[in-house]
Design an enzyme around this catalytic site. Structure first.
Site, mmCIF file in Angstrom:
data_model
loop_
_atom_site.group_PDB
_atom_site.id
_atom_site.type_symbol
_atom_site.label_atom_id
_atom_site.label_comp_id
_atom_site.label_asym_id
_atom_site.label_seq_id
_atom_site.Cartn_x
_atom_site.Cartn_y
_atom_site.Cartn_z
ATOM 1 N N ASP A 7 4.235 -1.908 -5.143
ATOM 2 C CA ASP A 7 3.438 -1.312 -4.087
ATOM 3 C C ASP A 7 4.088 -1.764 -2.779
ATOM 4 O O ASP A 7 4.975 -2.622 -2.780
ATOM 5 C CB ASP A 7 1.994 -1.798 -4.195
ATOM 6 N N ASP A 9 2.289 -2.026 0.935
ATOM 7 C CA ASP A 9 1.436 -2.825 1.816
ATOM 8 C C ASP A 9 0.829 -4.008 1.065
ATOM 9 O O ASP A 9 0.178 -3.835 0.041
ATOM 10 C CB ASP A 9 0.314 -1.960 2.396
#
Length: 228
Positions: A7, A9
């Site tokens: 991922d 963020d």
């Protein structure tokens, strides 16, 4: 283990504050209460769903047309893009540069599965675009997290099976998506919110190839034992 899927963020860099500030500005324009606690509920989900949740919170879910919602999302993105202009390689979260280097040394493929449409630009600003063999375009994904689509697409782009992948997330919706995809789930954060992950670390500096591989291997061996 042939691939690790990240991922963005909260895992590679922390742009959560920028998302918070951009959404807060939109919410204030609409006179909808918006605080950090509510912002936490938006982690891991896409722009459309985030806006819908904000409008629902303000009792305005049916007030805006599709075109007006699109305009609000473009405006939010403009605010966000302005805020991330100063991102640089030094904004990589602790340990991530080292982990990417270890994965390359071990010939492990690397992909990005982020719902952020700005992901390619952020990777470029961080100086790590060349480390990724695949970056999923969220525009091509029918269902966002917690559906498994984005992680399954990442595996397909790399040409590996989901069982051969470890994936790293910091949001509950992301962990749910990884598990639904049949991958080894690594959660970054507190144990309560990451309880569904197969492996939990409190911070990114704890991540390493050895930790991921040994965890993935134990998980697969346990699954094989349960099936036999």
């Amino acid at each position: 283990m042939k691939a690790v899927i990240f991922d963005l963020d909260g895992v590679i860099t922390d742009t959560a504050e920028y998302h918070f500030l951009a959404w807060k500005r939109i919410a204030e324009q609409l006179h909808i209460p918006f605080d950090r606690s509510f912002n936490e509920s938006l982690k891991g989900i896409g722009r459309q769903q985030s806006l819908d949740n904000i409008l629902t919170r303000g009792g305005a879910a049916s007030t805006f047309t599709t075109a007006e919602k699109q305009a609000l999302m473009r405006q939010k993105n403009q605010y966000y893009q302005k805020l991330i202009e100063n991102l640089a390689p030094g904004d990589l979260l602790p340990g991530i540069g080292k982990l990417l280097s270890e994965l390359k040394d071990e010939h492990i493929q690397i992909a990005l599965a982020s719902s952020s449409r700005n992901a390619p630009a952020i990777l470029k600003r961080l100086g790590i675009s060349g480390d990724f063999q695949a970056v999923v375009d969220p525009e091509t994904i029918e269902k966002g997290k917690p559906a498994p689509d984005i992680f399954l697409t990442a595996a397909a782009l790399l040409g590996v099976s989901p069982a051969e992948c470890a994936a790293i997330e910091d949001a509950e919706a992301g962990i749910a998506a990884i598990k639904s995809a049949g991958m080894f789930a690594v959660g970054v954060g507190d144990e309560r919110s990451m309880h569904a992950a197969d492996l939990i670390v409190s911070r990114t500096s704890q991540l390493s190839f050895h930790l991921l591989y040994s965890g993935w291997k134990r998980c697969r061996e346990r699954q094989q034992t349960e099936r036999s």
